[in-house]
Scaffold this active site. Sequence first.
Site, short mmCIF file in Angstrom:
data_model
loop_
_atom_site.label_atom_id
_atom_site.label_comp_id
_atom_site.label_asym_id
_atom_site.label_seq_id
_atom_site.Cartn_x
_atom_site.Cartn_y
_atom_site.Cartn_z
N ASP A 56 4.70 -43.00 30.88
CA ASP A 56 4.07 -43.95 31.79
C ASP A 56 4.22 -43.52 33.25
O ASP A 56 3.51 -44.03 34.13
CB ASP A 56 4.73 -45.33 31.64
CG ASP A 56 3.86 -46.32 30.88
OD1 ASP A 56 2.63 -46.10 30.82
OD2 ASP A 56 4.40 -47.31 30.38
N LYS A 88 -3.71 -47.88 22.17
CA LYS A 88 -2.97 -46.63 22.34
C LYS A 88 -2.85 -45.90 21.00
O LYS A 88 -2.95 -44.67 20.96
CB LYS A 88 -1.59 -46.92 22.94
CG LYS A 88 -1.71 -47.32 24.41
CD LYS A 88 -0.49 -48.01 24.99
CE LYS A 88 -0.85 -48.52 26.40
NZ LYS A 88 0.19 -49.33 27.03
N GLN A 104 6.02 -51.25 26.05
CA GLN A 104 4.90 -52.07 26.53
C GLN A 104 5.44 -53.22 27.39
O GLN A 104 6.29 -53.98 26.95
CB GLN A 104 4.11 -52.62 25.31
CG GLN A 104 2.85 -53.37 25.68
CD GLN A 104 1.82 -52.49 26.41
OE1 GLN A 104 1.52 -51.39 25.99
NE2 GLN A 104 1.30 -52.99 27.51
#
Length: 281
Positions: A118, A51, A95
């Site tokens: 997300d 990322k 995460q």
Amino acid sequence: MIISGKELSARLKAEMAEQVKTFPAKYGRVPHLVVILVGDNPASVSYVTGKAKASAEVGIRNTTIRRPESISEAELLGLIAELNADPEVDGILVQLPLPKHIDESKVIEAIDQAKDVDGFHPLNVAALWQKQPCTLPCTPKGIIKMLKAAGVEIAGKRAVVIGRSNIVGLPVSKLLLDANATVTMAHSRTRNLAEVTRQAEILVVAIGRPKFVTADMVSEGTVVIDVGVNRDPETGKLCGDVDFAAIEPKASVITPVPGGVGPMTICCLMENTIECFLRSR
Ligand code: NAP
């Protein structure tokens, strides 16, 4: 036809980089994505590194905040509250998975919906199911982009999705439905799975079992999207949920693992960060 998520994402990231270059003059700065990594699970470390690399390619500012496995839930929620309040932060990603003593749902709910890159926040999930504007989850969004880029007509097709997780199976089913496919959702309790999958004109597989879908489960000409990321128990190499070598000759379109859905997921995270940034301008 093999759809290379690697190539498509490289193209889309280059386009985003051009767009982001114009932001300092227009808005005074570039978008800022903050990624929180708890612990040092090797898979999570590698995803977070990917990322950061993609952010650099696109010109997005990326901050990775690392916290030890021992962080308390309250401390993590406190960190998220600080980032929510920071006007210099546009996207927040925690995460997953988190250590067992931390409630993942509480953490996801704590992120400001406007910074939920997300697309996992319940308000974003609800908006998706009510066809309201929202941040779409990255993997399903990337899958639809791949189908479109390959020129696959979704409307009217029989689509079968194996897997019903909140992050892949459920939302990709909804996006296929919104694109007017006739969708069947299959899972571990589906009877005669091969009979169901042989009906598919578009087959999306997101279960997490190496090479689970075999050639006899797929009809000639099917479009096959393989979301799985597994280690092949025989070779130790990365492989999908689909037996690629056996199915590729039958499929009209297929995605490889690695280099298929994975790069598109990260690409869509970049797009979501830009969208959150622009929405808050
Ligand atoms: P998950 O939460 O573990 O869900 C797995 C789903 O597969 C469940 O719905 C389960 O059914 C179903 N399933 C398991 N065994 C099955 C079987 N034998 N037959 C039919 N269905 C079965 O997994 P996930 O988070 O969706 O991830 C799935 C895979 O995609 C994993 O390999 C993951 O690493 C990968 N992934 C890749 C990306 C990417 O960007 N490439 C992103 C996310 C995930 P039940 O609901 O009945 O238990």
